[in-house]
Design a protein around this motif. Structure first.
Motif, PDB file in Angstrom:
ATOM      1  N   TYR A  24     -10.377   8.871   5.387  1.00 31.86           N
ATOM      2  CA  TYR A  24     -11.761   8.391   5.318  1.00 31.86           C
ATOM      3  C   TYR A  24     -12.193   7.703   6.616  1.00 31.86           C
ATOM      4  CZ  TYR A  24     -12.270   9.738   0.470  1.00 31.86           C
ATOM      5  OH  TYR A  24     -12.373  10.470  -0.688  1.00 31.86           O
ATOM      6  N   LEU A  25     -11.286   6.991   7.266  1.00 34.02           N
ATOM      7  CA  LEU A  25     -11.625   6.382   8.562  1.00 34.02           C
ATOM      8  C   LEU A  25     -11.910   7.452   9.609  1.00 34.02           C
ATOM      9  CD1 LEU A  25      -9.101   3.416   8.820  1.00 34.02           C
ATOM     10  CD2 LEU A  25     -11.597   3.271   8.721  1.00 34.02           C
ATOM     11  N   ASP A  26     -11.087   8.483   9.630  1.00 35.94           N
ATOM     12  CA  ASP A  26     -11.301   9.580  10.569  1.00 35.94           C
ATOM     13  C   ASP A  26     -12.612  10.302  10.259  1.00 35.94           C
ATOM     14  OD1 ASP A  26     -10.446  11.482  12.688  1.00 35.94           O
ATOM     15  OD2 ASP A  26     -10.384  12.871  10.983  1.00 35.94           O
TER      16      ASP A  26
ATOM     17  N   MET B 248       0.840  -1.166   0.000  1.00 36.63           N
ATOM     18  CA  MET B 248       0.000   0.000   0.000  1.00 36.63           C
ATOM     19  C   MET B 248       0.891   1.236   0.000  1.00 36.63           C
ATOM     20  SD  MET B 248      -2.979   0.911   2.731  1.00 36.63           S
ATOM     21  CE  MET B 248      -4.537   0.670   1.946  1.00 36.63           C
TER      22      MET B 248
ATOM     23  N   LYS C 138       0.319   7.428  -0.101  1.00 40.50           N
ATOM     24  CA  LYS C 138      -0.849   8.239  -0.433  1.00 40.50           C
ATOM     25  C   LYS C 138      -2.129   7.464  -0.166  1.00 40.50           C
ATOM     26  CE  LYS C 138      -3.095  10.902  -4.120  1.00 40.50           C
ATOM     27  NZ  LYS C 138      -4.280  11.028  -3.360  1.00 40.50           N
ATOM     28  N   SER C 139      -2.198   6.214  -0.588  1.00 40.46           N
ATOM     29  CA  SER C 139      -3.420   5.447  -0.366  1.00 40.46           C
ATOM     30  C   SER C 139      -3.616   5.164   1.124  1.00 40.46           C
ATOM     31  CB  SER C 139      -3.428   4.157  -1.181  1.00 40.46           C
ATOM     32  OG  SER C 139      -2.336   3.347  -0.848  1.00 40.46           O
ATOM     33  N   ASN C 140      -2.515   5.015   1.865  1.00 38.16           N
ATOM     34  CA  ASN C 140      -2.615   4.843   3.311  1.00 38.16           C
ATOM     35  C   ASN C 140      -3.159   6.121   3.955  1.00 38.16           C
ATOM     36  OD1 ASN C 140      -2.402   3.505   5.757  1.00 38.16           O
ATOM     37  ND2 ASN C 140      -0.322   4.229   6.098  1.00 38.16           N
TER      38      ASN C 140
ATOM     39  N   ASP D 148      -5.002   8.369   2.449  1.00 34.62           N
ATOM     40  CA  ASP D 148      -6.406   8.476   2.042  1.00 34.62           C
ATOM     41  C   ASP D 148      -7.288   7.592   2.918  1.00 34.62           C
ATOM     42  OD1 ASP D 148      -5.802  10.266   0.034  1.00 34.62           O
ATOM     43  OD2 ASP D 148      -5.926   8.789  -1.580  1.00 34.62           O
ATOM     44  N   ALA D 149      -6.833   6.383   3.180  1.00 35.67           N
ATOM     45  CA  ALA D 149      -7.603   5.466   4.013  1.00 35.67           C
ATOM     46  C   ALA D 149      -7.766   6.031   5.424  1.00 35.67           C
ATOM     47  CB  ALA D 149      -6.940   4.098   4.059  1.00 35.67           C
ATOM     48  N   GLU D 150      -6.709   6.588   5.980  1.00 40.81           N
ATOM     49  CA  GLU D 150      -6.782   7.196   7.314  1.00 40.81           C
ATOM     50  C   GLU D 150      -7.738   8.385   7.321  1.00 40.81           C
ATOM     51  OE1 GLU D 150      -5.572   6.317  10.315  1.00 40.81           O
ATOM     52  OE2 GLU D 150      -4.968   4.471   9.321  1.00 40.81           O
TER      53      GLU D 150
END
Length: 76
Positions: free
Chosen positions: A12-14, A1, A4-6, A8-10
């Motif tokens: 969206y989770l936040d 991963m 940047k995708s990590n 982005d994932a953080e």
């Protein structure tokens, strides 16, 4: 991963956590206040699809305006 995708994932989770918190706090409000707040919150939630960064900013502003949750929200 990738980084940047990590990130982005953080993000969206936040954002999802903050939306969940906002919904809980809105549900704990008295009915006369709750309905307009929930409508506004649904608008912010819908905005995540088009512009997640702007929706996140609007959510921050909205959370700052909500009273802090003291009691657990009512169960339905």
């Amino acid at each position: 991963m990738s980084a940047k995708s990590n990130a982005d994932a953080e993000f969206y989770l936040d954002l999802a956590r903050r939306l969940r918190d906002a919904h809980r706090r809105a549900n704990a409000l008295p009915e006369g206040v709750r309905i307009p707040v929930i409508r506004r919150l649904l608008t912010v939630t819908e905005g995540v699809k088009r512009d997640p960064v702007r929706a996140s900013e609007r959510l921050d502003k909205m959370l700052a305006e909500l009273p802090p949750q003291v009691d657990p929200p009512p169960t339905r």
